[in-house]
Enzyme design. Structure first.
Site, PDB file in Angstrom:
ATOM      1  N   SER A 118      44.229  51.266  39.100  1.00 34.28           N
ATOM      2  CA  SER A 118      43.741  49.911  39.850  1.00 34.28           C
ATOM      3  C   SER A 118      44.388  49.954  41.167  1.00 34.28           C
ATOM      4  O   SER A 118      45.324  49.945  40.981  1.00 34.28           O
ATOM      5  CB  SER A 118      43.487  48.628  39.002  1.00 34.28           C
ATOM      6  OG  SER A 118      43.183  47.611  39.911  1.00 34.28           O
TER       7      SER A 118
ATOM      8  N   TYR B 146      45.754  42.277  33.326  1.00 32.54           N
ATOM      9  CA  TYR B 146      44.876  43.552  33.883  1.00 32.54           C
ATOM     10  C   TYR B 146      45.835  44.178  34.665  1.00 32.54           C
ATOM     11  O   TYR B 146      45.992  45.509  34.493  1.00 32.54           O
ATOM     12  CB  TYR B 146      43.695  43.022  34.646  1.00 32.54           C
ATOM     13  CG  TYR B 146      43.010  44.229  35.365  1.00 32.54           C
ATOM     14  CD1 TYR B 146      42.117  45.252  34.761  1.00 32.54           C
ATOM     15  CD2 TYR B 146      43.270  44.341  36.606  1.00 32.54           C
ATOM     16  CE1 TYR B 146      41.461  45.970  35.275  1.00 32.54           C
ATOM     17  CE2 TYR B 146      42.448  45.380  37.106  1.00 32.54           C
ATOM     18  CZ  TYR B 146      41.543  46.324  36.552  1.00 32.54           C
ATOM     19  OH  TYR B 146      40.816  47.319  37.026  1.00 32.54           O
TER      20      TYR B 146
END
Length: 251
Positions: free
Chosen positions: A141, A154
């Site tokens: 990410s 996350y």
């Protein structure tokens, strides 16, 4: 390629995973579409087959469960042959204020976004070592670059995936295996649209596209194109790298 190789794409039922599955099938890989969503995985595999490519769905597989992962990889091997290209795309996201993150939320992020790729890599690497050739691409990410408020669990898991990538690249490069990571940035997927609907991205998709240097959101096909290169024969000298695909949002 001199012979057909098998690619395994996790989270292949929708969004980025679907695009990667379709692209690798188009490029000549026998493609295993793995997802927790059995119906979605079969739909993508059917799309590949309708275009004349070899693809099989492996649905109902939770990548955070090592036993399920090992069983699925064995089924892929029995059906299509040893996995020589692995794309760890399956993931979950979450938005919670740091002081309200529960142990269960933290554990889920690590289980799916980091332990899952760890299990998959351990399951497929012996076959790659035996073949003397392998490609692993971890979809991380862009949030690992600068962090993201309310997403500590996350971002921590995805940052760990970048570290795992670099370690495996160093350890398995001598075996003919490359390991790289693509951190997507602002890709127009069902997940992004859901975040927009919930007001979690600080404006509309169009607003953020206007702030992106290339003036558009990314498409799943953009990630698939980068992935296709990284699993190709031509990318044999590219390993341990973070290949950002984000329209210039992170440099």
């Amino acid at each position: 390629m001199s012979r057909q190789r098998t690619a395994l794409v996790t989270g292949g039922a929708s969004g980025i995973g679907r695009a990667i599955s379709l692209r690798l099938a188009e490029d000549g890989f026998a493609t295993a579409v793995l997802d927790l969503d059995a119906q979605g995985a079969e739909k993508v595999a059917a799309e590949c087959r309708e275009k004349g490519h070899e693809a099989v769905a492996f649905g109902g597989v939770d990548v955070s469960d090592r036993a399920q992962v090992d069983s699925a990889v064995q089924r892929v091997r029995d059906t299509l042959g040893p996995v020589l290209a692995l794309v760890n795309n399956a993931g979950v996201t979450g938005t919670t204020a740091f002081l309200k993150i529960t142990d269960d939320q933290w554990d889920q992020q690590l289980a799916v976004n980091l332990s899952g790729p760890f299990y998959l890599c351990q399951a497929v690497l012996p076959g790659m070592i035996e073949a003397g050739w392998g490609r692993i691409v971890n979809i991380s990410s862009s949030s690992f670059h600068s962090g993201q408020p309310y997403m500590a669990h996350y971002v921590s898991a995805k940052s760990g995936l970048v570290g795992l990538t670099k370690c495996l690249a160093l350890e398995f490069g001598p075996k003919g295996i490359t390991v790289n990571t693509i951190p997507p940035g602002f890709i127009d997927t069902p997940m992004l649209r859901e975040s927009e609907r919930k007001g979690l991205i600080g404006g509309s998709v169009d607003h953020h596209a206007g702030l992106t240097p290339v003036r558009r959101p990314g498409r799943p096909e953009d990630i698939a194109a980068a992935c296709a290169f990284l699993v190709s024969e031509e990318a044999g000298y590219v390993t341990g790298q973070v290949i950002g695909v984000n329209g210039g949002r992170n440099t």
